[in-house]
Motif scaffolding. Sequence first.
Motif, mmCIF file in Angstrom:
data_model
loop_
_atom_site.group_PDB
_atom_site.id
_atom_site.type_symbol
_atom_site.label_atom_id
_atom_site.label_comp_id
_atom_site.label_asym_id
_atom_site.label_seq_id
_atom_site.Cartn_x
_atom_site.Cartn_y
_atom_site.Cartn_z
ATOM 1 N N ALA A 80 0.818 -1.208 0.000
ATOM 2 C CA ALA A 80 0.000 0.000 0.000
ATOM 3 C C ALA A 80 0.855 1.263 0.000
ATOM 4 C CB ALA A 80 -0.930 -0.011 1.212
ATOM 5 N N GLN A 92 -6.917 6.494 -0.150
ATOM 6 C CA GLN A 92 -7.616 5.945 1.002
ATOM 7 C C GLN A 92 -7.867 4.474 0.742
ATOM 8 O OE1 GLN A 92 -11.133 8.081 2.043
ATOM 9 N NE2 GLN A 92 -11.713 6.652 3.631
ATOM 10 N N PHE A 93 -7.548 3.649 1.730
ATOM 11 C CA PHE A 93 -7.727 2.203 1.604
ATOM 12 C C PHE A 93 -8.722 1.733 2.657
ATOM 13 C CE2 PHE A 93 -3.429 3.214 0.260
ATOM 14 C CZ PHE A 93 -3.319 2.537 -0.945
ATOM 15 N N GLU A 94 -9.562 0.798 2.303
ATOM 16 C CA GLU A 94 -10.450 0.170 3.275
ATOM 17 C C GLU A 94 -9.603 -0.740 4.163
ATOM 18 O OE1 GLU A 94 -13.714 0.479 3.876
ATOM 19 O OE2 GLU A 94 -13.895 2.026 2.323
ATOM 20 N N GLY A 95 -9.821 -0.674 5.442
ATOM 21 C CA GLY A 95 -9.063 -1.511 6.372
ATOM 22 C C GLY A 95 -9.189 -2.986 6.062
ATOM 23 N N SER A 96 -10.369 -3.401 5.624
ATOM 24 C CA SER A 96 -10.587 -4.818 5.312
ATOM 25 C C SER A 96 -9.806 -5.268 4.077
ATOM 26 C CB SER A 96 -12.080 -5.079 5.104
ATOM 27 O OG SER A 96 -12.576 -4.293 4.036
ATOM 28 N N ASP A 97 -9.380 -4.311 3.245
ATOM 29 C CA ASP A 97 -8.623 -4.646 2.037
ATOM 30 C C ASP A 97 -7.120 -4.716 2.280
ATOM 31 O OD1 ASP A 97 -10.976 -4.718 0.607
ATOM 32 O OD2 ASP A 97 -10.785 -2.648 -0.107
ATOM 33 N N LEU A 98 -6.676 -4.295 3.468
ATOM 34 C CA LEU A 98 -5.242 -4.256 3.770
ATOM 35 C C LEU A 98 -4.836 -5.414 4.662
ATOM 36 C CD1 LEU A 98 -4.784 -0.478 4.619
ATOM 37 C CD2 LEU A 98 -4.083 -1.641 2.535
ATOM 38 N N GLN A 99 -3.643 -5.876 4.420
ATOM 39 C CA GLN A 99 -3.040 -6.842 5.321
ATOM 40 C C GLN A 99 -1.860 -6.152 5.974
ATOM 41 O OE1 GLN A 99 -1.999 -10.440 3.351
ATOM 42 N NE2 GLN A 99 -4.066 -10.823 2.628
ATOM 43 N N ARG A 100 -1.632 -6.431 7.239
ATOM 44 C CA ARG A 100 -0.541 -5.796 7.969
ATOM 45 C C ARG A 100 0.785 -5.921 7.215
ATOM 46 N NH1 ARG A 100 -0.066 -6.696 14.115
ATOM 47 N NH2 ARG A 100 -0.856 -4.598 14.142
ATOM 48 N N GLU A 102 1.408 -5.649 4.214
ATOM 49 C CA GLU A 102 1.535 -4.722 3.105
ATOM 50 C C GLU A 102 2.100 -3.362 3.509
ATOM 51 O OE1 GLU A 102 -2.055 -4.211 0.953
ATOM 52 O OE2 GLU A 102 -2.125 -6.275 0.284
ATOM 53 N N TYR A 103 2.008 -3.014 4.770
ATOM 54 C CA TYR A 103 2.478 -1.703 5.156
ATOM 55 C C TYR A 103 3.328 -1.697 6.419
ATOM 56 C CZ TYR A 103 -1.489 -1.939 8.363
ATOM 57 O OH TYR A 103 -2.376 -2.338 9.310
#
Length: 106
Positions: A80, A92-100, A102-103
Amino acid sequence: MATRRPRFAVPVAPFAAALLAQQEVGPRAQVIADQIAQLLPGIAVVVYVIEDQQKPSLDAEKRLRAEIAVGDVTEFDSGALGAVASSKTFMQFEGSDLQREEYGSS
């Protein structure tokens, strides 16, 4: 009509003075991490810094606040944060679309 009040107040003058007291980006990033941790107790804070513009990477080792571990350097063009870096715009990213992963780590 009810008056809206913020949930917390940011002490702007001391915060600005603390930022201006630091001459380097790294220590300023630590001031920012400390301020956020004071405003939102119990959360982990990571401030990524690009120190070398010729060979960019996201270095967070000394800009942490909380009991977390982050890899020394995150690749500049991955995940991200890489998407934000390449677009150079607000994203802006949805929290549900991110994995820890990735950032938060290399």
